[in-house]
Design a protein around this motif. Structure first.
Motif, mmCIF file in Angstrom:
data_model
loop_
_atom_site.group_PDB
_atom_site.id
_atom_site.type_symbol
_atom_site.label_atom_id
_atom_site.label_comp_id
_atom_site.label_asym_id
_atom_site.label_seq_id
_atom_site.Cartn_x
_atom_site.Cartn_y
_atom_site.Cartn_z
ATOM 1 N N UNK A 65 -6.466 -8.670 -3.670
ATOM 2 C CA UNK A 65 -5.178 -9.298 -3.365
ATOM 3 C C UNK A 65 -4.607 -9.884 -4.646
ATOM 4 N N UNK A 66 -3.417 -9.425 -5.007
ATOM 5 C CA UNK A 66 -2.768 -9.859 -6.235
ATOM 6 C C UNK A 66 -1.840 -11.033 -5.957
ATOM 7 N N UNK A 67 -1.096 -10.955 -4.846
ATOM 8 C CA UNK A 67 -0.070 -11.959 -4.581
ATOM 9 C C UNK A 67 0.265 -11.979 -3.096
ATOM 10 N N UNK A 68 0.567 -13.166 -2.589
ATOM 11 C CA UNK A 68 1.119 -13.301 -1.250
ATOM 12 C C UNK A 68 2.633 -13.313 -1.423
ATOM 13 N N UNK A 69 3.299 -12.364 -0.790
ATOM 14 C CA UNK A 69 4.741 -12.199 -0.979
ATOM 15 C C UNK A 69 5.525 -13.211 -0.140
ATOM 16 N N UNK A 70 6.719 -13.519 -0.621
ATOM 17 C CA UNK A 70 7.638 -14.399 0.087
ATOM 18 C C UNK A 70 8.469 -13.525 1.019
ATOM 19 N N UNK A 71 8.222 -13.627 2.303
ATOM 20 C CA UNK A 71 8.897 -12.774 3.277
ATOM 21 C C UNK A 71 9.304 -13.563 4.508
ATOM 22 N N UNK A 72 10.183 -12.961 5.286
ATOM 23 C CA UNK A 72 10.491 -13.417 6.634
ATOM 24 C C UNK A 72 9.939 -12.358 7.578
ATOM 25 N N UNK A 73 8.794 -12.622 8.222
ATOM 26 C CA UNK A 73 8.275 -11.641 9.170
ATOM 27 C C UNK A 73 9.175 -11.581 10.403
ATOM 28 N N UNK A 74 9.329 -10.383 10.936
ATOM 29 C CA UNK A 74 10.235 -10.203 12.059
ATOM 30 C C UNK A 74 9.810 -8.983 12.850
ATOM 31 N N UNK A 75 10.630 -8.603 13.803
ATOM 32 C CA UNK A 75 10.441 -7.365 14.548
ATOM 33 C C UNK A 75 11.795 -6.723 14.750
ATOM 34 N N UNK A 76 11.799 -5.401 14.827
ATOM 35 C CA UNK A 76 13.011 -4.650 15.110
ATOM 36 C C UNK A 76 12.772 -3.830 16.369
ATOM 37 N N UNK A 77 13.757 -3.796 17.279
ATOM 38 C CA UNK A 77 13.572 -3.013 18.501
ATOM 39 C C UNK A 77 13.492 -1.528 18.187
ATOM 40 N N UNK A 78 12.685 -0.829 18.970
ATOM 41 C CA UNK A 78 12.588 0.618 18.839
ATOM 42 C C UNK A 78 13.633 1.224 19.763
ATOM 43 N N UNK A 79 14.576 1.981 19.208
ATOM 44 C CA UNK A 79 15.597 2.584 20.063
ATOM 45 C C UNK A 79 14.960 3.558 21.056
ATOM 46 N N UNK A 80 15.536 3.619 22.227
ATOM 47 C CA UNK A 80 15.032 4.560 23.228
ATOM 48 C C UNK A 80 16.208 5.292 23.849
ATOM 49 N N UNK A 81 15.917 6.351 24.556
ATOM 50 C CA UNK A 81 16.974 7.132 25.183
ATOM 51 C C UNK A 81 17.616 6.396 26.342
#
Length: 167
Positions: A110-126
């Motif tokens: 492990x080199x670095x812990x990144x600065x992020x905003x964890x999230x989720x994106x909906x999976x499009x469906x038919x």
């Protein structure tokens, strides 16, 4: 007996956002320069869903073209990480790379812990849009640049990617 002092919710929210002890987001939880020298232990504990820059095993580094990659920690205790990729050129959103298998890391990878905003994106469906119980895929929105040693894999999801069961 004194009555408890009621705090303004806006004041509490401001304190949480400006405090370095807020565990919700990387920028507020981690110092801006959270580089970890190879072989050293992180100053702070790692958490599931942290996004880390890590040293790829030699056999993968050759195929990635660079020695480092970003990964989402699936299990912080065992250092089980899923390599990440972008799905749009120039995007700051990183997704689990469906072409790569999760890896077990050693702490010195492990080199670095990144600065992020964890999230989720909906999976499009038919069948329609976002609703209760809609499936989603994890993503990490980077708040800093990746290092020059870090590979940026691109996964072309194209039309129908999620309908085919790939995610």
């Amino acid at each position: 007996m004194s009555t408890p002092k009621l705090l303004n919710p806006l004041t509490l929210a401001h304190q949480a956002l400006t405090s370095n002890h807020n565990p919700r987001h990387g920028l507020l939880r981690r110092a801006a320069n959270s580089s970890i020298s190879p072989g050293a232990q992180p100053d702070e504990p790692l958490f599931d869903k942290d996004c880390v820059e890590f040293v790829l095993p030699p056999e993968l580094a050759e195929s990635y073209g660079k020695p480092h990659c970003l990964g989402g920690l699936l299990d912080a205790e065992s250092l089980w990480v899923q390599p990440l990729c972008v799905r749009e050129i120039g995007s700051t959103e990183w997704y689990p790379d469906s072409r790569a298998e999760p890896l077990y890391l050693e702490s010195d990878q492990i080199v670095k812990v990144m600065d992020t905003y964890p999230s989720q994106r909906p999976i499009p469906s038919l069948g329609g849009g976002i609703g209760y119980g809609a499936e989603a895929v994890d993503c990490w929105e980077l708040q800093e640049e990746v290092s020059s040693e870090c590979a940026i894999p691109f996964e072309d999801t194209g039309m129908g990617f999620h309908q085919k069961g790939w995610s």
